[in-house]
Design a protein around this motif. Structure first.
Motif, PDB file in Angstrom:
ATOM      1  N   UNK A 248      22.793  51.095  13.356  1.00 13.08           N
ATOM      2  CA  UNK A 248      22.689  49.208  13.299  1.00 13.08           C
ATOM      3  C   UNK A 248      22.472  48.925  14.821  1.00 13.08           C
ATOM      4  N   UNK A 249      21.566  48.242  14.511  1.00 12.58           N
ATOM      5  CA  UNK A 249      20.703  47.065  16.218  1.00 12.58           C
ATOM      6  C   UNK A 249      21.291  45.631  16.369  1.00 12.58           C
ATOM      7  N   UNK A 250      21.932  45.371  17.083  1.00 10.24           N
ATOM      8  CA  UNK A 250      22.051  44.841  17.514  1.00 10.24           C
ATOM      9  C   UNK A 250      20.915  43.473  17.958  1.00 10.24           C
ATOM     10  N   UNK A 251      20.521  42.365  18.232  1.00  2.00           N
ATOM     11  CA  UNK A 251      19.822  41.947  18.421  1.00  2.00           C
ATOM     12  C   UNK A 251      20.296  40.566  19.505  1.00  2.00           C
ATOM     13  N   UNK A 252      20.502  40.690  20.427  1.00  2.00           N
ATOM     14  CA  UNK A 252      20.840  39.525  21.692  1.00  2.00           C
ATOM     15  C   UNK A 252      20.183  39.329  22.778  1.00  2.00           C
ATOM     16  N   UNK A 258      24.686  40.682  26.594  1.00  2.00           N
ATOM     17  CA  UNK A 258      25.999  41.754  26.749  1.00  2.00           C
ATOM     18  C   UNK A 258      26.898  41.781  25.822  1.00  2.00           C
ATOM     19  N   UNK A 259      27.339  40.749  25.643  1.00  2.00           N
ATOM     20  CA  UNK A 259      28.500  40.800  24.410  1.00  2.00           C
ATOM     21  C   UNK A 259      28.839  42.037  23.235  1.00  2.00           C
ATOM     22  N   UNK A 260      26.935  41.432  23.158  1.00  5.63           N
ATOM     23  CA  UNK A 260      26.823  42.890  22.031  1.00  5.63           C
ATOM     24  C   UNK A 260      26.962  44.493  22.280  1.00  5.63           C
ATOM     25  N   UNK A 261      26.386  44.569  23.618  1.00  4.20           N
ATOM     26  CA  UNK A 261      27.075  45.673  24.224  1.00  4.20           C
ATOM     27  C   UNK A 261      28.192  46.322  24.103  1.00  4.20           C
ATOM     28  N   UNK A 262      29.405  45.307  25.018  1.00  7.63           N
ATOM     29  CA  UNK A 262      30.513  45.632  24.243  1.00  7.63           C
ATOM     30  C   UNK A 262      30.829  46.077  23.147  1.00  7.63           C
ATOM     31  N   UNK A 263      30.154  45.027  22.156  1.00  8.88           N
ATOM     32  CA  UNK A 263      30.661  45.919  20.614  1.00  8.88           C
ATOM     33  C   UNK A 263      30.244  46.732  19.897  1.00  8.88           C
ATOM     34  N   UNK A 264      28.406  47.154  21.012  1.00  8.06           N
ATOM     35  CA  UNK A 264      28.239  48.462  19.889  1.00  8.06           C
ATOM     36  C   UNK A 264      29.195  49.650  20.773  1.00  8.06           C
ATOM     37  N   UNK A 265      29.341  49.549  22.234  1.00  9.38           N
ATOM     38  CA  UNK A 265      30.759  50.053  22.758  1.00  9.38           C
ATOM     39  C   UNK A 265      31.935  50.439  21.697  1.00  9.38           C
ATOM     40  N   UNK A 266      32.391  49.982  21.498  1.00 10.19           N
ATOM     41  CA  UNK A 266      33.205  49.501  20.311  1.00 10.19           C
ATOM     42  C   UNK A 266      33.400  50.567  19.482  1.00 10.19           C
ATOM     43  N   UNK A 267      32.261  49.855  18.642  1.00  4.08           N
ATOM     44  CA  UNK A 267      31.874  50.811  17.558  1.00  4.08           C
ATOM     45  C   UNK A 267      31.477  52.271  17.397  1.00  4.08           C
ATOM     46  N   UNK A 268      31.253  52.489  19.081  1.00  8.38           N
ATOM     47  CA  UNK A 268      30.505  53.886  18.528  1.00  8.38           C
ATOM     48  C   UNK A 268      32.332  54.934  18.664  1.00  8.38           C
ATOM     49  N   UNK A 269      32.727  53.754  19.737  1.00  8.20           N
ATOM     50  CA  UNK A 269      34.543  54.696  19.650  1.00  8.20           C
ATOM     51  C   UNK A 269      35.273  54.701  17.820  1.00  8.20           C
ATOM     52  N   UNK A 270      34.448  53.978  17.356  1.00 12.43           N
ATOM     53  CA  UNK A 270      35.226  54.466  15.680  1.00 12.43           C
ATOM     54  C   UNK A 270      33.944  55.242  14.814  1.00 12.43           C
ATOM     55  N   UNK A 343      31.374  42.259  12.672  1.00 12.57           N
ATOM     56  CA  UNK A 343      30.564  42.051  12.147  1.00 12.57           C
ATOM     57  C   UNK A 343      29.704  43.237  11.728  1.00 12.57           C
ATOM     58  N   UNK A 344      29.931  44.216  12.685  1.00  8.53           N
ATOM     59  CA  UNK A 344      29.223  45.397  12.298  1.00  8.53           C
ATOM     60  C   UNK A 344      30.029  46.408  11.841  1.00  8.53           C
ATOM     61  N   UNK A 345      30.768  46.223  12.150  1.00 11.82           N
ATOM     62  CA  UNK A 345      32.147  46.670  11.131  1.00 11.82           C
ATOM     63  C   UNK A 345      31.848  46.930   9.419  1.00 11.82           C
ATOM     64  N   UNK A 346      31.536  45.479   9.197  1.00  9.00           N
ATOM     65  CA  UNK A 346      31.428  44.515   7.752  1.00  9.00           C
ATOM     66  C   UNK A 346      30.197  45.540   7.401  1.00  9.00           C
TER      67      UNK A 346
END
Lengths: 354, 180
Positions: A248-252, A258-270, A343-346
């Motif tokens: 899943x590639x976020x584009x922002x 930056x917020x997407x970067x944090x969200x990506x790190x959260x997703x990686x942890x899951x 949104x990523x998780x969904x």
């Protein structure tokens, strides 16, 4: 030069000073005002020109006039102020004089509010005025990147004789981060061969945006389009974060990157392979790089502080058959990392069902 | 290490400055930092707050929904952040001005009579430093000495006479929690 703690607006101002800006004209508006306030002291102490105009219209036309003399000049504002400058920007583009503009975006439309927003994407990337022209648009995500881009913006404006817009949201203007300032440049004493500096001993030069002959105006337009083409070929910039193996590639861009970067790190942890593609040049949009990256990802999630404006450029880049989702907030509401992660998780859950 | 710290109080209580001081201290010892104020259309007497992030790595989002640590200087801040504080988080309370209870069992709460201590040490305007000292004892995100050094290094020349009193107050706040 050591890293120091800088407020975004003030750092952008100091970067312009170091790039050798000779004159600044502007009108205060939150959340950009500290940029103007900082220069009101700094420019005067350096013996350079600072002038608070009576309005944004006056400011941009003063900028236009000074730009015609071939020296480094800039203005800055926030969204509604940029709207007011559009006529002047179009004249500047047609006149092919270099100008740097900083837009610290706030919530809109209308007078809106003073909270951070990215709702000016269309305004700054599509033309920022009537007629066929495209400003070069750069979007920093950190104070340091803002410093570097403003410093470079003056070179780019002169290289292409165009309008360069550095666009950030109110967050970046108001936050403090460590930044290292580039060296102080000498003010250039060279006069470009088009500058209006008095025609003593030579024939006069003309800078105008009025061409009554259709053929002559088309010639100007063809030149402007050739310039746009060179900008597209040479000035593409972007950054990536954990994108190389992202499903899943976020584009922002800007703060949303930056917020997407944090969200990506959260997703990686899951255990969700998420990554970020962050356009730094909004025009030229990094279409080819994004298209290439999209082959390896399975879904794209565009995140913006708007109803989805950059979304259109993403769709143009990857084509109508590519699955592109969107998450955004408007009106000055900042999407927090956990919302973006949701949104990523969904999307991840949907992919698992496919 | 990645930590978010909110400082929140009335405009004039020094919430923004306390956050900046912490940011300087963390930067000077080599951490990544961001400081971001709430900059809404605030009025005199309204709430002023900032979010500081201190990390060993590049910082993504400069804002968070649930901060790790909150220093609250007044009741409106308490009302907001006792809910938003992360589970297991640290809440440092200026008990001189706050009578609302923390109402949570899943956080660590430190009550410090900031105004009273600051007033007793010469100037109520140093309340923010009492609470900052207490926070550093409860949550050693940076060493106390680094914050003291940041005061020496970053206060403008015309405020240099305030460095020593502020350091004393910081230490007093620190002891208040260290002996808790």
């Amino acid at each position: 030069m050591a890293r120091e703690l800088w407020k975004g607006n003030e750092a952008l101002a100091e970067a312009a000073v170091r790039a050798g800006v000779v004159a600044y004209f502007g009108y205060p508006i939150t959340p950009q005002t500290e940029l103007l306030e900082y220069l009101s002291l700094r420019m005067v102490r350096l013996g350079r020109t600072f002038l608070q105009a009576e309005s944004e219209l006056a400011a941009i036309n003063m900028v236009y006039g000074v730009a015609c003399t071939g020296v480094r000049v800039m203005t800055s504002s926030s969204s509604p102020g940029i709207s007011l400058m559009q006529e002047g920007l179009s004249y500047i583009a047609a006149s092919e004089v270099p100008v740097v503009l900083v837009d610290i975006m706030r919530g809109g439309p209308g007078l809106g509010n003073i909270q951070p927003s990215q709702g000016d994407y269309f305004q700054v990337t599509r033309s920022c005025g009537h007629g066929d022209f495209r400003p070069l648009v750069l979007a920093p995500a950190t104070v340091q990147e803002g410093v570097d881009l403003v410093y470079e913006a003056f070179d780019l404006a002169e290289k292409y004789r165009t309008v360069v817009i550095v666009v950030a949201d109110g967050n970046i203007g108001q936050m403090m981060e460590p930044a290292e300032m580039p060296p102080m440049r000498d003010i250039s004493t060279e006069q470009p061969d088009w500058a209006l500096v008095g025609a003593d001993g030579r024939s006069h030069r003309i800078i105008t945006s009025l061409f009554l002959s259709a053929e002559k105006l088309e010639t100007l337009n063809l030149r402007l389009q050739a310039k746009v083409q060179r900008v597209r070929e040479n000035e593409v910039r972007y950054r990536e974060h954990r994108a190389e193996d992202a499903d899943i590639l976020m584009v922002g861009f800007g703060t949303m990157g930056r917020i997407a970067q944090t969200a990506a790190d959260m997703a990686r942890q899951k255990g969700i392979r998420a990554g970020v593609f962050r356009p730094v040049s909004l025009f030229p949009f990094p279409s080819a790089a994004l298209e290439t990256r999209s082959h390896q990802a399975r879904r794209i999630l565009v995140v913006e502080m708007s109803a989805g404006q950059m979304l259109e450029d993403v769709r143009l880049a990857v084509g109508k058959d590519y699955p592109v989702e969107f998450y955004g907030r408007m009106g000055g509401v900042i999407p927090l990392p956990d919302e973006v992660f949701d949104a990523v998780e969904k999307i991840h859950a949907e992919m698992c069902h496919d | 290490m990645h930590q978010s710290i909110v400082v929140s109080g009335f405009g004039g209580q020094g919430a923004l400055f306390a956050g900046q001081l912490l940011t300087y201290a963390a930067m000077d010892i080599g951490r990544q930092v961001t400081w971001i104020p709430s900059y809404g259309p605030e009025m005199r007497g309204g709430v002023a707050r900032c979010t500081v992030i201190i990390s060993d790595e590049e910082i993504g989002s400069p804002i968070v929904r649930n901060p790790d640590v909150v220093i609250v200087l007044n009741n409106p801040s308490m009302e907001k952040f006792r809910e938003e504080l992360k589970t297991g988080g640290v809440l440092v309370v200026n008990s001189s001005m706050i009578n609302l209870p923390a109402e949570r069992q899943d956080i660590r709460v430190f009550n410090i009579p900031g105004n009273d201590i600051a007033r007793g040490m010469g100037d109520v305007r140093m309340t923010n430093m009492v609470l900052m000292g207490g926070m550093l004892a409860a949550n050693p995100v940076v060493p106390l000495a680094a914050v003291e050094q940041a005061l020496r290094d970053h206060l403008p020349e015309r405020r240099k006479h305030l460095v020593e009193p502020n350091i004393q107050v910081l230490r007093r706040g620190y002891r208040e929690v260290a002996n808790y």
